[in-house]
Design an enzyme around this catalytic site. Structure first.
Site, PDB file in Angstrom:
ATOM      1  N   MET A  34      41.034  43.025  35.148  1.00  0.00           N
ATOM      2  CA  MET A  34      40.271  44.239  34.847  1.00  0.00           C
ATOM      3  C   MET A  34      41.227  45.312  34.303  1.00  0.00           C
ATOM      4  SD  MET A  34      37.067  44.440  37.406  1.00  0.00           S
ATOM      5  CE  MET A  34      37.847  45.313  38.759  1.00  0.00           C
ATOM      6  N   GLY A  35      42.422  44.901  33.861  1.00  0.00           N
ATOM      7  CA  GLY A  35      43.352  45.854  33.262  1.00  0.00           C
ATOM      8  C   GLY A  35      44.061  46.714  34.282  1.00  0.00           C
TER       9      GLY A  35
ATOM     10  N   HIS B  75      49.673  45.514  36.647  1.00  0.00           N
ATOM     11  CA  HIS B  75      50.878  45.779  37.428  1.00  0.00           C
ATOM     12  C   HIS B  75      51.649  44.472  37.590  1.00  0.00           C
ATOM     13  CE1 HIS B  75      48.488  43.977  40.566  1.00  0.00           C
ATOM     14  NE2 HIS B  75      47.606  44.967  40.542  1.00  0.00           N
TER      15      HIS B  75
ATOM     16  N   HIS C 288      49.793  41.243  38.217  1.00  0.00           N
ATOM     17  CA  HIS C 288      49.288  40.590  37.004  1.00  0.00           C
ATOM     18  C   HIS C 288      50.426  39.921  36.226  1.00  0.00           C
ATOM     19  CE1 HIS C 288      46.286  43.950  37.629  1.00  0.00           C
ATOM     20  NE2 HIS C 288      45.464  42.910  37.539  1.00  0.00           N
TER      21      HIS C 288
ATOM     22  N   GLN D 221      29.921  43.514  38.595  1.00  0.00           N
ATOM     23  CA  GLN D 221      30.492  43.199  39.901  1.00  0.00           C
ATOM     24  C   GLN D 221      30.724  44.454  40.748  1.00  0.00           C
ATOM     25  OE1 GLN D 221      34.113  41.388  38.062  1.00  0.00           O
ATOM     26  NE2 GLN D 221      35.216  42.314  39.762  1.00  0.00           N
TER      27      GLN D 221
ATOM     28  N   ASP E 161      43.003  38.769  46.443  1.00  0.00           N
ATOM     29  CA  ASP E 161      41.580  38.551  46.667  1.00  0.00           C
ATOM     30  C   ASP E 161      41.365  37.074  46.980  1.00  0.00           C
ATOM     31  OD1 ASP E 161      38.882  38.595  46.887  1.00  0.00           O
ATOM     32  OD2 ASP E 161      38.554  39.880  45.150  1.00  0.00           O
TER      33      ASP E 161
ATOM     34  N   GLN F 296      37.907  35.689  46.504  1.00  0.00           N
ATOM     35  CA  GLN F 296      37.589  35.415  45.098  1.00  0.00           C
ATOM     36  C   GLN F 296      38.087  34.027  44.697  1.00  0.00           C
ATOM     37  OE1 GLN F 296      37.745  38.371  41.632  1.00  0.00           O
ATOM     38  NE2 GLN F 296      39.778  37.490  41.562  1.00  0.00           N
TER      39      GLN F 296
ATOM     40  N   SER G 291      47.947  46.773  43.760  1.00  0.00           N
ATOM     41  CA  SER G 291      46.542  46.841  43.399  1.00  0.00           C
ATOM     42  C   SER G 291      46.375  47.966  42.397  1.00  0.00           C
ATOM     43  CB  SER G 291      45.692  47.159  44.637  1.00  0.00           C
ATOM     44  OG  SER G 291      44.398  47.596  44.233  1.00  0.00           O
TER      45      SER G 291
ATOM     46  N   ARG H 221      44.018  49.813  42.293  1.00  0.00           N
ATOM     47  CA  ARG H 221      43.400  50.934  43.011  1.00  0.00           C
ATOM     48  C   ARG H 221      44.407  51.768  43.804  1.00  0.00           C
ATOM     49  NH1 ARG H 221      38.798  47.074  43.564  1.00  0.00           N
ATOM     50  NH2 ARG H 221      37.004  48.011  42.487  1.00  0.00           N
TER      51      ARG H 221
END
Lengths: 298, 298
Positions: free
Chosen positions: B33-34, B37, B40, B64, B153, B156, B188, B190
């Protein structure tokens, strides 16, 4: 023609066929539940016309049958099916067992909303979840370029087209015309269930659809209600027929027209569809009427 | 590295790359989702190790996110993302708009039952339907051989593995370890939401998981309840932390253990997972403990 029963074999045979016939060779898939008839043969011929490798699958998919439906008794005749497939020049026949397709019960279901809610979707809750899930599995197993489906189950075509669009599945859904007996009865593996008397009475289905189409085209019937009246009056000429549904909808969106809406104004194709029971045997049939716009292009 | 924004471009670039690098070259996909970091980056490096063509997708998937969740405010920084992807040797970056992925609202949803029902699935109803549906779309668009997901996750990973098994999707799901800051905070996108004070307090998450793991391995904690007690006592050292869940389950089946079941008897891998809110920011973290059987093979 090769017959394979496992996913591993199928993938390996397909790889060989592709390297034999060129990697750009198109794969055409005809998914069936077997007990093949001339309707299926027409799909295989279309597949043969449009693709370099023709695969048919024969699998009576348990998860698309509801409780009390005919999963156990669905007609099966593998030897006869293989003979027909061979004659039509099929390359690969995939006949998995239930255990091969569902080694454990699936926790994953593909659900298409809206287009599944009327017609057979309403009469057979969960049916189309079973269809979309198994077709998606078959697509992932075979990875075809094209897949061929008969318009007798017009709703199935609409639902699968919706799934393919929504999920960006790189498979062309090719709808093929309904094939009928000379007397008009639409071919179906389930016709074998019919007694001689029911078989004769079942001709009201195609007759009612033809009459409805003519009434609509001549302007004698102008609304969905009037079209349904034509259907019902002819179906009721059969003392054994029990109507499940008669519906008039847009195609492929499958939105019903209002009872008194003037159909001559429509700019979608119109599907007139019915499901009728003769004893335990439930038959479906339909006729598709092109929109005025489409007609004017012809 | 090429950046493409439409499905048509992506398919055409991939075709070129395949014919350049050999048709047997494996495609590795890293769906993101871009706001990329080092977590990724580790996925891209793994993809680069295992495949010949590396594709990443950057797409904040609206379906989602639930109502009231952070879809609108989810952090985005395309320039920085492209810089990182370039540095990691990515071949193709797919950045579709919402309109490209959902030209009309999807009527098709992929639903995985059971493994979606606890943890984030319980806190975020519909979340995993959105994840499985979009990942399935990305798989159909990119047709990768492998796809890489972080274990942060863990649910997931379990849900996607279930989908791939059930639907016979020919893609290897490659789970990759959680990447942490030096002080233990799991990376994350977030984390950027956190105030300095919350950022400091959020260290209770990784500390509680490490303590729970040690308590379990030393025999100090023997049951799921005792493991959760360790987690909760440490998380509560933070005055800002609000626990969403702390759970102890089998992995990848995600079946919870009974409160008083002796975990030393377990023969599955065990996932200790938590979700905790700091203000509006919800963070997740987990630790996976191998089963005794798996350990004895080492």
């Amino acid at each position: 023609m090769k017959v394979v029963r496992t996913i591993t074999e199928l993938r390996s045979e397909l790889k060989d066929l592709k390297s034999e016939r060129g990697v750009d060779g198109k794969i055409g898939l005809v998914p069936t539940m077997g007990f093949l008839h001339q309707g299926h043969a027409s799909l295989m011929r279309k597949a043969k016309d449009l693709s370099q490798i023709v695969v048919i699958s024969i699998f009576v998919n348990p998860i698309q049958f509801g409780p009390g439906e005919d999963f156990e008794t669905y007609p099966r005749n593998e030897a006869q099916d293989l003979e027909l497939a061979e004659k039509e020049g099929v390359d690969l026949v995939f006949i998995p067992t239930v255990e091969e397709m569902y080694p454990v019960p699936t926790k994953t279901i593909i659900h298409v909303s809206a287009v599944t809610e009327r017609l057979c979707g309403a009469s057979r809750p969960g049916h189309f979840d079973g269809v979309t899930t198994v077709v998606s599995k078959l697509f992932n197993i075979v990875q075809p370029d094209m897949a061929f489906f008969g318009m007798k189950d017009a709703q199935q075509v609409a639902v699968l087209q919706q799934m393919v669009n929504d999920l960006n599945i790189n498979v062309d859904i090719v709808p093929c015309p309904i094939i009928r007996e000379q007397d008009g009865l639409a071919l179906s593996s389930r016709n074998v269930y019919l007694s001689a008397e029911d078989r004769a009475q079942a001709l009201v289905l195609s007759r009612s659809l033809q009459a409805a189409k003519q009434a609509l085209e001549s302007g004698e019937a102008r609304t969905a209600q009037e079209v349904r009246d034509v259907l019902v009056s002819i179906i009721n000429q059969s003392s054994h027929a029990v109507i499940d549904y008669t519906e008039v909808l847009s195609f492929p969106t499958l939105e019903p027209y209002e009872d008194h809406e003037d159909l001559s104004e429509r700019n979608h194709a119109t599907l007139i569809a019915l499901a009728v029971k003769f004893g335990k045997t439930r038959l479906i049939d339909n006729v598709l009427i092109e929109s005025k716009e489409e007609c004017s292009h012809v």
